[in-house]
Enzyme design. Sequence first.
Site, short mmCIF file in Angstrom:
data_model
loop_
_atom_site.label_atom_id
_atom_site.label_comp_id
_atom_site.label_asym_id
_atom_site.label_seq_id
_atom_site.Cartn_x
_atom_site.Cartn_y
_atom_site.Cartn_z
N SER A 239 0.96 -1.16 -0.02
CA SER A 239 -0.04 0.10 -0.07
C SER A 239 0.87 1.27 -0.09
CB SER A 239 -1.03 -0.26 1.18
OG SER A 239 -1.87 0.94 1.06
N ASP A 465 -8.65 -4.64 -6.17
CA ASP A 465 -8.26 -3.80 -5.15
C ASP A 465 -9.30 -2.64 -4.74
OD1 ASP A 465 -6.80 -1.96 -3.34
OD2 ASP A 465 -5.03 -3.18 -3.85
N HIS A 492 -7.13 -6.03 -0.81
CA HIS A 492 -6.16 -5.01 -0.69
C HIS A 492 -4.88 -5.63 -0.18
CE1 HIS A 492 -3.90 -1.24 -0.51
NE2 HIS A 492 -3.95 -0.97 0.61
#
Length: 525
Positions: A239, A465, A492
């Site tokens: 991320s 995602d 995610h």
Amino acid sequence: MLSRLFTSARQKRSGSHTVAGLAVLALGIAMTACTSDTSAVSSSPGLQRFHSQQITWEACESYANTSIESAVFAQAPTMECGRVEVPLDYRDPDGKTARLAVARVPARGEPIGSLLINPGGPGGSGLFATAATAMALQDARLTETFDLVGFDPRGVGSSEPAIDCFTDAVADSGDIVLSTQGTAVQWTEEETKDILDQCAERSGGVDVLTSVGTRDAARDIDVLRAVLGDDQLTFLGQSYGTRLGAVYAEQFPQHVRAMLLDGAIDPTQGTVERRVGAYAGFQRSFEQMAAFCASQADCPLGEDPTTATEVFHQIVRPLHETPVPALNSELGFDEAIGGVVAGLYTEAAWPRIITGITQLQQARGDELLQLNYDFSLRDGEGRWPNFAEALYAINCMDEQRLSLEEGNRLRASIFEAAPFMDPGVALTGARDGCEHWPTEPTLGFPYATDIEGLPPTLVVSITGDPTTPHAGGIRLAEQLGGALLTVDGEGHTIVMAGTNQCVNEIAADYLIDLELPPEGVSCEL
């Protein structure tokens, strides 16, 4: 981005957690200036004393800030912790310093080096992620071959000084306005000035707030690499960690051995374009969740997924004026949206969202508020990590500043891209929470461009995602000239969870043996 760029402007924390659930949460906690002269930074003789320091490893118990962290640390009994000193301002290496909290789980076999991880955020704790990842990958080739190392970036968690803007009691009151760009919240100029002053006072000064940008955090990684004794860096970022890794690659390409970036942020997009794209991803995930709900009996969103947003509005919009009781507090519109968004990060949490929406029909908000609590990792004793505060400060040093007019246009674009979040009332005053920040952002867009001398990298991207769209993973792989592993499914980030054998094998082949997957290869969730 562990990232929750969209942290609800009003945060409330309480509740309890299971250790097994915390590992999943930790792994899912999942953003205009010119590029700095990295050659001068990396070769500066003033950094030698930082590169040559030794870490004094010790038990991690005193590094925990909440009972949740203590419980997770205890599940990784071989983990040890220590501190690394870095310049607060790299332009003045002889000036004030910061101390990074670092955790290490020694390899189960003979290590070939360190695998440095970052779980995202910005604001996610690397110590927490190290313990959780060691649990998830306890029998994996990665933890046999590498010392697993994580750190709390400057300003985060147990690093010193840490960003601190309010007490736990104030946080529990639910009246905190803290985000770089609101959705339904409406700020005054006085409020944005007050939050800066309050954060500066509680964090140790304005110079602390202005030192926490991603470019300085990437420089810290290079100091840590040297202190760990690694000639080159092996890095796994998820991320926001993909941004941190890409910026490190831009600044220190010659120091990269291998870099796996999971749940990629698009380095070519500026603040507005990326935020709108991320919210659009949450709308897609909301619709996927609604279709799942429609296939079951008594779905609160109805049997027709195409009308789910409209039905949701009927249920949730009244909260804008009239909150409902929830646990030991109450749930308003922002908290309800925050709970839904938190649950959309992983398909496994969809049933909890559905339960929460059902409860709203009964004038209760327990489950959606609990989703907020679980995402923020506030413990049952009323202590909570500084994730939201650090996210705020780091974004102020990274993101583009928006005028009031630009903020209002952004909010309108967000509601157009993600109509499930629209409160259905006229809103004004989408002020940038960083409008009084004393220095300009230092990241710059685009970043990680035209990097020379970077070895092959690997980007992992899930097609469904909800917050870092697959298109961004494609672009980051192109930007870095690396390989792309596409994972078909919803969610995610995936690598640190250790739950997918296909991904596990490809990640290990790359990080250990530097073997990239064939072009076009994919895995399925």
